[in-house]
Design a protein around this motif. Sequence first.
Motif, PDB file in Angstrom:
ATOM      1  N   TYR A 496       0.828  -1.205   0.000  1.00 27.53           N
ATOM      2  CA  TYR A 496       0.000   0.000   0.000  1.00 27.53           C
ATOM      3  C   TYR A 496       0.866   1.259   0.000  1.00 27.53           C
ATOM      4  O   TYR A 496       0.616   2.202  -0.760  1.00 27.53           O
ATOM      5  CB  TYR A 496      -0.917  -0.021   1.220  1.00 27.53           C
ATOM      6  N   GLN A 497       1.902   1.286   0.845  1.00 29.61           N
ATOM      7  CA  GLN A 497       2.777   2.459   0.910  1.00 29.61           C
ATOM      8  C   GLN A 497       3.542   2.637  -0.405  1.00 29.61           C
ATOM      9  O   GLN A 497       3.809   3.763  -0.828  1.00 29.61           O
ATOM     10  CB  GLN A 497       3.763   2.324   2.072  1.00 29.61           C
ATOM     11  N   SER A 498       3.874   1.537  -1.067  1.00 31.24           N
ATOM     12  CA  SER A 498       4.530   1.630  -2.385  1.00 31.24           C
ATOM     13  C   SER A 498       3.587   2.262  -3.406  1.00 31.24           C
ATOM     14  O   SER A 498       4.011   3.044  -4.264  1.00 31.24           O
ATOM     15  CB  SER A 498       4.951   0.234  -2.869  1.00 31.24           C
ATOM     16  N   SER A 499       2.308   1.907  -3.317  1.00 30.58           N
ATOM     17  CA  SER A 499       1.313   2.510  -4.214  1.00 30.58           C
ATOM     18  C   SER A 499       1.192   4.009  -3.966  1.00 30.58           C
ATOM     19  O   SER A 499       1.153   4.807  -4.908  1.00 30.58           O
ATOM     20  CB  SER A 499      -0.053   1.843  -4.002  1.00 30.58           C
ATOM     21  N   ILE A 500       1.160   4.375  -2.682  1.00 27.99           N
ATOM     22  CA  ILE A 500       1.075   5.797  -2.334  1.00 27.99           C
ATOM     23  C   ILE A 500       2.324   6.534  -2.821  1.00 27.99           C
ATOM     24  O   ILE A 500       2.244   7.639  -3.366  1.00 27.99           O
ATOM     25  CB  ILE A 500       0.915   5.970  -0.809  1.00 27.99           C
ATOM     26  N   ALA A 501       3.494   5.924  -2.626  1.00 29.23           N
ATOM     27  CA  ALA A 501       4.744   6.553  -3.055  1.00 29.23           C
ATOM     28  C   ALA A 501       4.762   6.758  -4.565  1.00 29.23           C
ATOM     29  O   ALA A 501       5.191   7.817  -5.055  1.00 29.23           O
ATOM     30  CB  ALA A 501       5.941   5.694  -2.620  1.00 29.23           C
ATOM     31  N   GLN A 502       4.297   5.769  -5.312  1.00 25.91           N
ATOM     32  CA  GLN A 502       4.273   5.907  -6.774  1.00 25.91           C
ATOM     33  C   GLN A 502       3.330   7.033  -7.201  1.00 25.91           C
ATOM     34  O   GLN A 502       3.641   7.807  -8.113  1.00 25.91           O
ATOM     35  CB  GLN A 502       3.854   4.592  -7.427  1.00 25.91           C
ATOM     36  N   ASN A 503       2.174   7.130  -6.535  1.00 25.89           N
ATOM     37  CA  ASN A 503       1.241   8.219  -6.839  1.00 25.89           C
ATOM     38  C   ASN A 503       1.879   9.580  -6.558  1.00 25.89           C
ATOM     39  O   ASN A 503       1.728  10.533  -7.332  1.00 25.89           O
ATOM     40  CB  ASN A 503      -0.037   8.074  -6.012  1.00 25.89           C
ATOM     41  N   LYS A 504       2.600   9.678  -5.443  1.00 20.88           N
ATOM     42  CA  LYS A 504       3.248  10.942  -5.080  1.00 20.88           C
ATOM     43  C   LYS A 504       4.373  11.267  -6.058  1.00 20.88           C
ATOM     44  O   LYS A 504       4.554  12.435  -6.426  1.00 20.88           O
ATOM     45  CB  LYS A 504       3.785  10.859  -3.649  1.00 20.88           C
ATOM     46  N   ALA A 505       5.113  10.243  -6.480  1.00 25.49           N
ATOM     47  CA  ALA A 505       6.192  10.471  -7.451  1.00 25.49           C
ATOM     48  C   ALA A 505       5.624  11.010  -8.761  1.00 25.49           C
ATOM     49  O   ALA A 505       6.185  11.949  -9.356  1.00 25.49           O
ATOM     50  CB  ALA A 505       6.957   9.176  -7.685  1.00 25.49           C
ATOM     51  N   SER A 506       4.523  10.440  -9.221  1.00 23.60           N
ATOM     52  CA  SER A 506       3.903  10.900 -10.470  1.00 23.60           C
ATOM     53  C   SER A 506       3.453  12.347 -10.351  1.00 23.60           C
ATOM     54  O   SER A 506       3.615  13.146 -11.285  1.00 23.60           O
ATOM     55  CB  SER A 506       2.704  10.013 -10.820  1.00 23.60           C
ATOM     56  N   LYS A 507       2.900  12.711  -9.214  1.00 21.94           N
ATOM     57  CA  LYS A 507       2.452  14.089  -9.005  1.00 21.94           C
ATOM     58  C   LYS A 507       3.631  15.050  -9.035  1.00 21.94           C
ATOM     59  O   LYS A 507       3.568  16.125  -9.660  1.00 21.94           O
ATOM     60  CB  LYS A 507       1.712  14.215  -7.672  1.00 21.94           C
ATOM     61  N   ILE A 508       4.716  14.675  -8.365  1.00 22.14           N
ATOM     62  CA  ILE A 508       5.903  15.536  -8.326  1.00 22.14           C
ATOM     63  C   ILE A 508       6.485  15.719  -9.729  1.00 22.14           C
ATOM     64  O   ILE A 508       6.874  16.822 -10.130  1.00 22.14           O
ATOM     65  CB  ILE A 508       6.954  14.949  -7.359  1.00 22.14           C
ATOM     66  N   ILE A 509       6.528  14.623 -10.494  1.00 22.64           N
ATOM     67  CA  ILE A 509       7.050  14.693 -11.871  1.00 22.64           C
ATOM     68  C   ILE A 509       6.214  15.644 -12.708  1.00 22.64           C
ATOM     69  O   ILE A 509       6.732  16.460 -13.477  1.00 22.64           O
ATOM     70  CB  ILE A 509       7.065  13.279 -12.500  1.00 22.64           C
ATOM     71  N   ASN A 510       4.885  15.562 -12.545  1.00 21.88           N
ATOM     72  CA  ASN A 510       3.981  16.379 -13.357  1.00 21.88           C
ATOM     73  C   ASN A 510       3.867  17.818 -12.884  1.00 21.88           C
ATOM     74  O   ASN A 510       3.362  18.677 -13.613  1.00 21.88           O
ATOM     75  CB  ASN A 510       2.583  15.738 -13.387  1.00 21.88           C
ATOM     76  N   ASP A 511       4.337  18.105 -11.661  1.00 17.99           N
ATOM     77  CA  ASP A 511       4.256  19.487 -11.143  1.00 17.99           C
ATOM     78  C   ASP A 511       5.172  20.445 -11.903  1.00 17.99           C
ATOM     79  O   ASP A 511       4.931  21.649 -11.937  1.00 17.99           O
ATOM     80  CB  ASP A 511       4.636  19.508  -9.647  1.00 17.99           C
ATOM     81  N   GLY A 512       6.259  19.937 -12.463  1.00 18.62           N
ATOM     82  CA  GLY A 512       7.180  20.780 -13.221  1.00 18.62           C
ATOM     83  C   GLY A 512       8.096  21.639 -12.383  1.00 18.62           C
ATOM     84  O   GLY A 512       8.665  22.611 -12.881  1.00 18.62           O
ATOM     85  N   LYS A 513       8.262  21.287 -11.093  1.00 19.43           N
ATOM     86  CA  LYS A 513       9.098  22.096 -10.207  1.00 19.43           C
ATOM     87  C   LYS A 513      10.530  21.560 -10.101  1.00 19.43           C
ATOM     88  O   LYS A 513      11.377  22.180  -9.462  1.00 19.43           O
ATOM     89  CB  LYS A 513       8.477  22.155  -8.812  1.00 19.43           C
ATOM     90  N   LEU A 514      10.796  20.399 -10.693  1.00 21.63           N
ATOM     91  CA  LEU A 514      12.122  19.794 -10.576  1.00 21.63           C
ATOM     92  C   LEU A 514      13.043  20.255 -11.704  1.00 21.63           C
ATOM     93  O   LEU A 514      12.589  20.590 -12.801  1.00 21.63           O
ATOM     94  CB  LEU A 514      12.001  18.269 -10.627  1.00 21.63           C
ATOM     95  N   SER A 515      14.338  20.237 -11.407  1.00 24.88           N
ATOM     96  CA  SER A 515      15.313  20.467 -12.463  1.00 24.88           C
ATOM     97  C   SER A 515      15.339  19.242 -13.376  1.00 24.88           C
ATOM     98  O   SER A 515      14.748  18.203 -13.052  1.00 24.88           O
ATOM     99  CB  SER A 515      16.702  20.693 -11.858  1.00 24.88           C
TER     100      SER A 515
END
Length: 553
Positions: A496-515
């Motif tokens: 379950y925590q792996s699923s949550i982590a993957q969802n959070k990773a996708s959101k961060i990638i799509n936010d466009g705030k990373l170098s």
Amino acid sequence: MKIFPVSSYNQINFTSKVTRVINGSVPDNIKEQVDIFEETNGKNAKKLGQGLFAEAYLIKGTKCVIKKSKPGKPAAINGDFSQEAKALLNIPSGFTHAQRLIGNVETEDENFYLLSTFVDGKIPDGDKIKWNKESLSSILSSLADLDAARVYHGDVSRCNCLITEDDEVNLLDFQYCDRFDIKGDETHRINAEKYKVPYFIAPSNAQMFEEANLATYLTTIDENEARELFKTYLSEKSKYHLKRAKEFSKQGARPEIIQYEGLMAKYLKNPSDEMIKLQAMKMQILSTHRFVLSAMDTRKQDDLYNIMSAPVYYLHAIEDSNKMAEYASSLCADKTDPDLQKLLTYEKENALFWRSLMKNELAGRYGNNSAFEWILRNAKQSPRNYMDDIGTTFIKTGHLKHREIPDIYSMLSGTDVLFGFEEETEDNISKRMGSVITELRRTQCFVSPIKSVTYKDIKDYHKTKQEIMKSLKAAREVYMEGCKYESLFYSLNALYQSSIAQNKASKIINDGKLSYGERRNMVKESEFLAWYKNELENLNCQLYEKLFEKASS
């Protein structure tokens, strides 16, 4: 019926009126009180309590209780409360220990309210308000009356039993109420599926009382007090069974039903230590089953229970049933009394029925899908249909908690019992757990946190990654210690925590705030999580299959 003066609210400009009485008969002065209740947001009433879907209020100056749906849940379980209203109409006319229907109404604002009579009493708490011989006799007598009328209450829980000063017990909340039959082969199938009783037991409100009320209450009081109260309960319950035997005989029930009730009445009157132990085992099964229901209830996932615990409770329930069947069988082999042998045979079959029930639910709770598959899909965050979509209530759990099942059998019988099974500490499962932990540790892109970005989503993401490792370590640790059922909870939690982590990773990638470099690393982590979820899914399936096989054998 005394009414709180309407003149006290003569400054109200009424825009809402009772427009329809759906069931019952509501006097005009009570309709006015409903109008005042709606217009003043309940200022003419005192809140009595609330359940999962509705809130109950006493209209001041009356004996009228008004029930409304909780905010955001207008449809609730009854919609317009017709189901509960009809259930109240079905209560036997001579039944004095329950609320009575006044009516269920609709207002101009399309709100629905259930109106019923007020009943006295306080909720048992194990401290100031206790169950005793008199109150147990009262509730069992009332439940036998409902049984005789073939009315199944459906929720004889703690909050729905009010003990009065003279130790009488009043019943509340008939929203889950239903009617049952006791004749014919088809009714046997329906009763087994709907009310969870084998062919030789008619649907029993006392069984619901034990599961939803008494089992939990016994864990709140001193152990010696609990043993004495349980013995008293069994003795009082003999009268309940005798009444059922007589009533069901008049109604033409199957011979096995009448025989079982008569035998229970005979051997519970002065229960032997062996019979107390056997009935304590049954109480353990009922208690464990209640944990299953609570864990599987997606409306309560912000409570102490959660879906990941459900397989643990199922496996315990199966093993509880095994132990009861074995004990009943061993007692039967040692006895010469044919009536007692027959009762013990019935109780063995009862345990095997519950064992089959738990195994069947695990194998096919939703159509052709097993309960475990349903839980696994939710741990993977990949619902397939509306039954899988548990919405935000499951997400709210955050760090999942597991609630230990109270050892009611040991407490009531004075006999220690070991749940789970012992075997070599190192086996294929523990080795597999070790390998998935090692794989997580040595994956560089995963263990090296992104440090240059400090916004909240990144911090939450790293905390979730830590939860994955924490859950996996706990799963292996409790497995090696012999708590093998509980290891499944932690293993599912890691998924379950792996699923949550993957969802959070996708959101961060799509936010466009990373170098560019940070985004590339995050994409690698997301890809790794997708692969790792499959590994964890396989681990959980392998662990579950082994535990299910052991519990069932």
